[in-house]
Motif scaffolding. Structure first.
Motif, PDB file in Angstrom:
ATOM      1  N   ASN A  97       0.847  -1.187   0.000  1.00  0.00           N
ATOM      2  CA  ASN A  97       0.000   0.000   0.000  1.00  0.00           C
ATOM      3  C   ASN A  97       0.888   1.244   0.000  1.00  0.00           C
ATOM      4  OD1 ASN A  97       0.838   0.360   2.703  1.00  0.00           O
ATOM      5  ND2 ASN A  97      -0.989  -0.629   3.517  1.00  0.00           N
ATOM      6  N   THR A  98       0.324   2.394   0.251  1.00  0.00           N
ATOM      7  CA  THR A  98       1.089   3.638   0.196  1.00  0.00           C
ATOM      8  C   THR A  98       2.178   3.697   1.282  1.00  0.00           C
ATOM      9  OG1 THR A  98      -0.565   4.744   1.570  1.00  0.00           O
ATOM     10  CG2 THR A  98      -0.801   4.954  -0.816  1.00  0.00           C
ATOM     11  N   GLU A  99       2.051   2.921   2.318  1.00  0.00           N
ATOM     12  CA  GLU A  99       3.049   2.905   3.377  1.00  0.00           C
ATOM     13  C   GLU A  99       4.222   1.984   3.064  1.00  0.00           C
ATOM     14  OE1 GLU A  99       1.113   2.004   7.060  1.00  0.00           O
ATOM     15  OE2 GLU A  99      -0.349   3.613   6.797  1.00  0.00           O
ATOM     16  N   GLY A 100       3.997   0.960   2.224  1.00  0.00           N
ATOM     17  CA  GLY A 100       5.072   0.048   1.871  1.00  0.00           C
ATOM     18  C   GLY A 100       4.593  -1.386   1.701  1.00  0.00           C
ATOM     19  N   ILE A 101       5.512  -2.311   1.964  1.00  0.00           N
ATOM     20  CA  ILE A 101       5.264  -3.744   1.765  1.00  0.00           C
ATOM     21  C   ILE A 101       5.099  -4.401   3.140  1.00  0.00           C
ATOM     22  CG2 ILE A 101       6.223  -5.895   0.867  1.00  0.00           C
ATOM     23  CD1 ILE A 101       7.840  -4.068  -1.106  1.00  0.00           C
ATOM     24  N   TRP A 102       4.075  -5.233   3.229  1.00  0.00           N
ATOM     25  CA  TRP A 102       3.708  -5.873   4.490  1.00  0.00           C
ATOM     26  C   TRP A 102       3.549  -7.369   4.310  1.00  0.00           C
ATOM     27  CZ3 TRP A 102       2.411  -2.623   8.767  1.00  0.00           C
ATOM     28  CH2 TRP A 102       2.331  -1.268   8.463  1.00  0.00           C
ATOM     29  N   LEU A 103       3.807  -8.123   5.366  1.00  0.00           N
ATOM     30  CA  LEU A 103       3.427  -9.523   5.449  1.00  0.00           C
ATOM     31  C   LEU A 103       2.064  -9.542   6.112  1.00  0.00           C
ATOM     32  CD1 LEU A 103       3.805 -12.646   5.604  1.00  0.00           C
ATOM     33  CD2 LEU A 103       5.016 -12.257   7.765  1.00  0.00           C
ATOM     34  N   ALA A 104       1.079 -10.089   5.409  1.00  0.00           N
ATOM     35  CA  ALA A 104      -0.270 -10.174   5.966  1.00  0.00           C
ATOM     36  C   ALA A 104      -0.287 -11.249   7.055  1.00  0.00           C
ATOM     37  CB  ALA A 104      -1.279 -10.514   4.881  1.00  0.00           C
ATOM     38  N   ASN A 105      -1.152 -11.074   8.031  1.00  0.00           N
ATOM     39  CA  ASN A 105      -1.290 -12.082   9.087  1.00  0.00           C
ATOM     40  C   ASN A 105      -1.779 -13.375   8.485  1.00  0.00           C
ATOM     41  OD1 ASN A 105      -0.508 -10.237  11.012  1.00  0.00           O
ATOM     42  ND2 ASN A 105      -2.587  -9.625  11.493  1.00  0.00           N
ATOM     43  N   ASP A 106      -1.245 -14.466   8.989  1.00  0.00           N
ATOM     44  CA  ASP A 106      -1.644 -15.808   8.510  1.00  0.00           C
ATOM     45  C   ASP A 106      -3.081 -16.112   8.868  1.00  0.00           C
ATOM     46  OD1 ASP A 106       0.916 -16.211   7.534  1.00  0.00           O
ATOM     47  OD2 ASP A 106       1.618 -17.049   9.408  1.00  0.00           O
TER      48      ASP A 106
END
Length: 106
Positions: A97-106
């Motif tokens: 998203n606009t904030e960056g790259i994330w690992l989504a919760n499993d």
């Protein structure tokens, strides 16, 4: 979700390693999309890189296990050559998203 990095830190055709909750991860940007995998070769259960953030083969088009030379597709993690052919890296859900790259919760 767990923040990994700003989007600008993962350029097209680049792979980087991350650690989240004691899990080693690989993030790769391919055709504008971020793909995220556990950094664990299905053949021996070891990390793919031979040096920090060195995950790609010499062509830059495949992920490569430095220990056994297995090659993996960037967009699916499928092993297309080597001792684990037909197997795949464990894919994780990446969110950008606009904030960056994330690992989504499993």
């Amino acid at each position: 979700m767990h923040f990994l990095c700003p989007s600008s830190d993962l350029q097209e055709g680049q792979a980087r390693g991350f650690s989240v909750a004691e899990r080693a991860l690989i993030a790769v940007r391919y055709q504008g999309i971020v793909y995220l995998y556990l950094n664990r070769c299905p053949h021996r259960g070891i990390g793919l890189e031979w040096l920090p953030d060195q995950f790609l083969d010499s062509s830059g088009s495949l992920l490569q296990c430095a220990t056994h030379g297995a090659l993996f597709l960037l967009d699916s993690g499928e092993c297309v050559a080597g001792p684990c052919a037909g197997q795949a890296l464990t894919k994780l859900k990446a969110v950008e998203n606009t904030e960056g790259i994330w690992l989504a919760n499993d």
